[in-house]
Scaffold this motif. Structure first.
Motif, mmCIF file in Angstrom:
data_model
loop_
_atom_site.group_PDB
_atom_site.id
_atom_site.type_symbol
_atom_site.label_atom_id
_atom_site.label_comp_id
_atom_site.label_asym_id
_atom_site.label_seq_id
_atom_site.Cartn_x
_atom_site.Cartn_y
_atom_site.Cartn_z
ATOM 1 N N UNK A 42 46.231 15.073 35.573
ATOM 2 C CA UNK A 42 45.193 14.045 35.404
ATOM 3 C C UNK A 42 45.480 13.177 34.190
ATOM 4 N N UNK A 43 46.303 13.681 33.293
ATOM 5 C CA UNK A 43 46.718 12.991 32.067
ATOM 6 C C UNK A 43 47.741 13.882 31.378
ATOM 7 N N UNK A 44 48.358 13.330 30.323
ATOM 8 C CA UNK A 44 49.313 14.117 29.551
ATOM 9 C C UNK A 44 50.739 13.974 30.051
ATOM 10 N N UNK A 45 51.671 14.170 29.147
ATOM 11 C CA UNK A 45 53.092 14.166 29.482
ATOM 12 C C UNK A 45 53.803 15.061 28.464
ATOM 13 N N UNK A 46 55.092 15.340 28.641
ATOM 14 C CA UNK A 46 55.773 16.275 27.734
ATOM 15 C C UNK A 46 55.690 15.891 26.261
ATOM 16 N N UNK A 47 55.809 14.606 25.943
ATOM 17 C CA UNK A 47 55.769 14.185 24.543
ATOM 18 C C UNK A 47 54.389 14.428 23.939
ATOM 19 N N UNK A 48 53.365 14.021 24.662
ATOM 20 C CA UNK A 48 51.995 14.206 24.169
ATOM 21 C C UNK A 48 51.669 15.683 24.039
ATOM 22 N N UNK A 49 52.011 16.464 25.049
ATOM 23 C CA UNK A 49 51.704 17.895 25.029
ATOM 24 C C UNK A 49 52.377 18.589 23.858
ATOM 25 N N UNK A 50 53.678 18.366 23.685
ATOM 26 C CA UNK A 50 54.404 19.022 22.595
ATOM 27 C C UNK A 50 53.823 18.644 21.243
ATOM 28 N N UNK A 51 53.445 17.385 21.085
ATOM 29 C CA UNK A 51 52.888 16.928 19.813
ATOM 30 C C UNK A 51 51.535 17.573 19.520
ATOM 31 N N UNK A 52 50.655 17.615 20.523
ATOM 32 C CA UNK A 52 49.336 18.213 20.311
ATOM 33 C C UNK A 52 49.458 19.703 20.018
ATOM 34 N N UNK A 53 50.312 20.401 20.763
ATOM 35 C CA UNK A 53 50.497 21.826 20.502
ATOM 36 C C UNK A 53 50.990 22.057 19.068
ATOM 37 N N UNK A 54 51.928 21.244 18.618
ATOM 38 C CA UNK A 54 52.470 21.404 17.270
ATOM 39 C C UNK A 54 51.434 21.072 16.207
ATOM 40 N N UNK A 55 50.724 19.963 16.382
ATOM 41 C CA UNK A 55 49.714 19.574 15.398
ATOM 42 C C UNK A 55 48.570 20.578 15.343
ATOM 43 N N UNK A 56 48.210 21.138 16.487
ATOM 44 C CA UNK A 56 47.175 22.169 16.511
ATOM 45 C C UNK A 56 47.641 23.406 15.742
ATOM 46 N N UNK A 57 48.907 23.762 15.920
ATOM 47 C CA UNK A 57 49.447 24.925 15.229
ATOM 48 C C UNK A 57 49.402 24.776 13.721
ATOM 49 N N UNK A 58 49.667 23.569 13.221
ATOM 50 C CA UNK A 58 49.617 23.321 11.781
ATOM 51 C C UNK A 58 48.222 23.554 11.217
ATOM 52 N N UNK A 59 47.218 23.377 12.049
ATOM 53 C CA UNK A 59 45.824 23.475 11.600
ATOM 54 C C UNK A 59 45.164 24.799 11.961
ATOM 55 N N UNK A 60 45.926 25.700 12.580
ATOM 56 C CA UNK A 60 45.350 26.982 12.986
ATOM 57 C C UNK A 60 44.402 26.861 14.161
ATOM 58 N N UNK A 61 44.585 25.806 14.955
ATOM 59 C CA UNK A 61 43.734 25.574 16.121
ATOM 60 C C UNK A 61 44.372 26.245 17.342
ATOM 61 N N UNK A 62 43.606 27.069 18.045
ATOM 62 C CA UNK A 62 44.096 27.709 19.263
ATOM 63 C C UNK A 62 44.276 26.659 20.352
ATOM 64 N N UNK A 63 45.177 26.929 21.284
ATOM 65 C CA UNK A 63 45.446 25.963 22.351
ATOM 66 C C UNK A 63 45.381 26.625 23.722
ATOM 67 N N UNK A 64 44.979 25.819 24.708
ATOM 68 C CA UNK A 64 44.906 26.293 26.076
ATOM 69 C C UNK A 64 45.353 25.222 27.038
ATOM 70 N N UNK A 65 45.667 25.633 28.263
ATOM 71 C CA UNK A 65 46.026 24.692 29.322
ATOM 72 C C UNK A 65 44.760 24.106 29.931
#
Length: 257
Positions: A43-66
């Protein structure tokens, strides 16, 4: 709340751009929430956006889900597409796989799955769709948590398949008398007044239930609160809600920790 102690998770749907087109200020929202539901390319998203959000979330201690949805870039996943239950199962498995790969690549692996838009809304009433999504999660990685509607039919379905479930309520959406989300096409379906939304959420947290449009309370336990990132003023809205919760003794932390 079903959490132990006075804590709750605050989540938001993210990564919902595509290529050079962006939707919402994901980085700013990541500084507010404790969990991020990341679009998986349908519905949205692509490899570049996904990888960036996952990485930025990790820097902040934010959990991630699909955050899988119908393959509907044109309609942003908010239109029902008549796939069979088997097709839905495979579409969801495909998207979970993409999220697992890119979150692992970004060194912040996903820990849960939450369906998006029309696909997610169907799990409020459609046993077959709810089962298909739960079966997809179990087939790909049964350790992933299934996040779904508080008091929803998907909870017992997923639990019967052996999945861990977490229940969700929405801070910025109105509820029907049956405890379902008011259709976005109807007036008042989306709450835009941060004070009103925060006050209602505090009542829901303290009383342990869903407040309907009439003010009636439906008893419900929940583990996470969703604040959408794509509505106007979403960042300030999210900050206001988090501050209101914390000011009233409710700590914000990921439900997967």
């Amino acid at each position: 709340m079903s959490n132990s102690g006075n804590t709750i998770d605050l989540n938001s749907d993210m990564g919902e751009g595509y290529g050079s087109w962006t939707r919402g200020d994901d980085i700013a929202i990541l500084d507010v929430v404790s969990s991020a539901n990341v679009a998986c390319g349908m519905h949205a998203g692509d490899p570049e956006i996904m990888a960036n959000i996952f990485a930025e979330a990790g820097k902040r201690g934010v959990a991630v889900g699909a955050h899988p949805g119908f393959p509907d870039l044109w309609g942003f996943g908010r239109r029902i597409i008549p796939f069979s239950h088997g097709e839905i199962e495979r579409l969801v498995a495909y998207q979970i796989g993409a999220a697992m790969a890119l979150s692992t690549y970004a060194n912040n692996p996903i820990t849960y799955v939450k369906a998006h838009g029309a696909l997610g809304n169907l799990t409020q009433t459609d046993h077959g769709v709810a089962t298909a999504i739960a079966k997809a999660i179990k087939a790909v990685d049964p350790s992933l948590v299934c996040v779904t509607f508080a008091n929803g039919i998907m909870i017992p379905i997923a639990q019967e398949l052996g999945l861990t479930t977490k229940s969700e309520v929405f801070v910025d959406r109105a509820y029907t008398e049956e405890g379902h989300l008011v259709n976005r096409k109807e007036p008042g379906a989306v709450l835009h007044d941060a004070q009103q939304a925060a006050d209602r959420m505090l009542r829901m947290v303290k009383q342990g239930g869903i407040e309907t449009v009439s003010g009636k309370f439906l008893p419900a336990s929940f583990d996470t609160i969703c604040v959408h990132s794509d509505t106007p003023g979403a960042v300030d809205f999210a900050r206001f809600v988090r501050k209101a919760l914390e000011s009233n003794g409710v700590a914000i932390r990921p439900f997967t920790h």
